[in-house]
Design a protein around this motif. Structure first.
Motif, PDB file in Angstrom:
ATOM      1  N   VAL A 129       0.841  -1.200   0.000  1.00  0.00           N
ATOM      2  CA  VAL A 129       0.000   0.000   0.000  1.00  0.00           C
ATOM      3  C   VAL A 129       0.875   1.247   0.000  1.00  0.00           C
ATOM      4  O   VAL A 129       0.615   2.204  -0.740  1.00  0.00           O
ATOM      5  CB  VAL A 129      -0.965  -0.008   1.208  1.00  0.00           C
ATOM      6  CG1 VAL A 129      -1.723   1.304   1.316  1.00  0.00           C
ATOM      7  CG2 VAL A 129      -1.935  -1.185   1.097  1.00  0.00           C
ATOM      8  N   SER A 130       1.931   1.231   0.779  1.00  0.00           N
ATOM      9  CA  SER A 130       2.847   2.363   0.838  1.00  0.00           C
ATOM     10  C   SER A 130       3.482   2.645  -0.522  1.00  0.00           C
ATOM     11  O   SER A 130       3.544   3.796  -0.972  1.00  0.00           O
ATOM     12  CB  SER A 130       3.934   2.091   1.876  1.00  0.00           C
ATOM     13  OG  SER A 130       4.883   3.123   1.880  1.00  0.00           O
ATOM     14  N   ARG A 131       3.954   1.582  -1.203  1.00  0.00           N
ATOM     15  CA  ARG A 131       4.555   1.757  -2.537  1.00  0.00           C
ATOM     16  C   ARG A 131       3.531   2.328  -3.519  1.00  0.00           C
ATOM     17  O   ARG A 131       3.853   3.202  -4.316  1.00  0.00           O
ATOM     18  CB  ARG A 131       5.085   0.420  -3.069  1.00  0.00           C
ATOM     19  CG  ARG A 131       6.453   0.057  -2.593  1.00  0.00           C
ATOM     20  CD  ARG A 131       7.049  -1.084  -3.402  1.00  0.00           C
ATOM     21  NE  ARG A 131       6.173  -2.237  -3.511  1.00  0.00           N
ATOM     22  CZ  ARG A 131       6.088  -3.219  -2.619  1.00  0.00           C
ATOM     23  NH1 ARG A 131       6.835  -3.180  -1.526  1.00  0.00           N
ATOM     24  NH2 ARG A 131       5.285  -4.239  -2.806  1.00  0.00           N
ATOM     25  N   GLU A 132       2.314   1.821  -3.462  1.00  0.00           N
ATOM     26  CA  GLU A 132       1.262   2.305  -4.359  1.00  0.00           C
ATOM     27  C   GLU A 132       1.002   3.792  -4.137  1.00  0.00           C
ATOM     28  O   GLU A 132       0.906   4.576  -5.081  1.00  0.00           O
ATOM     29  CB  GLU A 132      -0.016   1.491  -4.121  1.00  0.00           C
ATOM     30  CG  GLU A 132      -1.232   1.999  -4.842  1.00  0.00           C
ATOM     31  CD  GLU A 132      -1.203   1.759  -6.342  1.00  0.00           C
ATOM     32  OE1 GLU A 132      -2.099   2.292  -7.013  1.00  0.00           O
ATOM     33  OE2 GLU A 132      -0.305   1.076  -6.846  1.00  0.00           O
ATOM     34  N   GLY A 156       2.217  10.365  -3.378  1.00  0.00           N
ATOM     35  CA  GLY A 156       2.368  10.469  -1.931  1.00  0.00           C
ATOM     36  C   GLY A 156       1.031  10.593  -1.233  1.00  0.00           C
ATOM     37  O   GLY A 156      -0.030  10.723  -1.856  1.00  0.00           O
ATOM     38  N   ILE A 157       1.068  10.599   0.076  1.00  0.00           N
ATOM     39  CA  ILE A 157      -0.148  10.537   0.886  1.00  0.00           C
ATOM     40  C   ILE A 157      -1.055  11.762   0.706  1.00  0.00           C
ATOM     41  O   ILE A 157      -2.272  11.656   0.768  1.00  0.00           O
ATOM     42  CB  ILE A 157       0.198  10.289   2.368  1.00  0.00           C
ATOM     43  CG1 ILE A 157      -1.012   9.724   3.087  1.00  0.00           C
ATOM     44  CG2 ILE A 157       0.726  11.542   3.030  1.00  0.00           C
ATOM     45  CD1 ILE A 157      -0.655   8.950   4.329  1.00  0.00           C
ATOM     46  N   LEU A 158      -0.465  12.915   0.415  1.00  0.00           N
ATOM     47  CA  LEU A 158      -1.289  14.128   0.269  1.00  0.00           C
ATOM     48  C   LEU A 158      -1.923  14.258  -1.118  1.00  0.00           C
ATOM     49  O   LEU A 158      -2.972  14.869  -1.259  1.00  0.00           O
ATOM     50  CB  LEU A 158      -0.453  15.375   0.585  1.00  0.00           C
ATOM     51  CG  LEU A 158       0.060  15.480   2.021  1.00  0.00           C
ATOM     52  CD1 LEU A 158       0.959  16.700   2.180  1.00  0.00           C
ATOM     53  CD2 LEU A 158      -1.098  15.533   3.009  1.00  0.00           C
ATOM     54  N   LYS A 159      -1.290  13.683  -2.133  1.00  0.00           N
ATOM     55  CA  LYS A 159      -1.790  13.844  -3.502  1.00  0.00           C
ATOM     56  C   LYS A 159      -2.448  12.589  -4.074  1.00  0.00           C
ATOM     57  O   LYS A 159      -3.002  12.636  -5.166  1.00  0.00           O
ATOM     58  CB  LYS A 159      -0.640  14.258  -4.422  1.00  0.00           C
ATOM     59  CG  LYS A 159      -0.091  15.629  -4.115  1.00  0.00           C
ATOM     60  CD  LYS A 159       0.980  15.997  -5.107  1.00  0.00           C
ATOM     61  CE  LYS A 159       1.530  17.374  -4.812  1.00  0.00           C
ATOM     62  NZ  LYS A 159       2.562  17.750  -5.777  1.00  0.00           N
TER      63      LYS A 159
END
Length: 125
Positions: A15-18, A24-27
């Motif tokens: 999930v992090s790689r995706e 990134g988490i904000l976009k």
């Protein structure tokens, strides 16, 4: 991320790689990531059966003899261990049979498959 990964039955690192791959988490936007994945899945190059007439003929002959795509895949790897151009995955054979837009293997060869399953395509709008 761990909670999302848990709900999806995936590893948190996946999930992090995706998320990182798509801004990134904000976009990150799931719809945009999905659209990009579909775009990347479209391959402009022809599949190996379309490019290699000899391979296509061998696969067609084996299908006519009622060999399964898995058997053909394995036989080709044994018969031509050092010639990657003569290898084709069973998934590619199935795709070439069922997705007629590819026009690589004739539809008549479907009748030689041992299963009578219907291949369903999901339409994406």
């Amino acid at each position: 991320m761990r909670e999302v990964a848990n709900q999806l039955g995936r590893s948190p690192s996946t999930v992090s790689r995706e998320i990182n791959r798509h801004g990134g988490i904000l976009k990150y936007r799931a719809a945009d990531a999905d659209e990009k994945a579909w775009d990347l899945a479209r391959r402009p190059k022809l599949c190996c059966l379309a490019k290699n007439a000899r391979l296509r003929q061998m696969v067609s002959r084996k299908l006519a003899l009622e060999w399964s795509p898995e058997q053909i895949d394995g036989w080709l790897k044994v018969e031509y261990p050092d010639n990657e151009e003569m290898h084709v995955s069973h998934e590619t054979i199935y795709r070439s049979l069922y997705i007629q837009a590819r026009g690589v293997l004739k539809k008549e060869l479907q009748q030689h498959l041992r299963t009578c399953r219907v291949f369903r395509l999901v339409s994406v709008n």
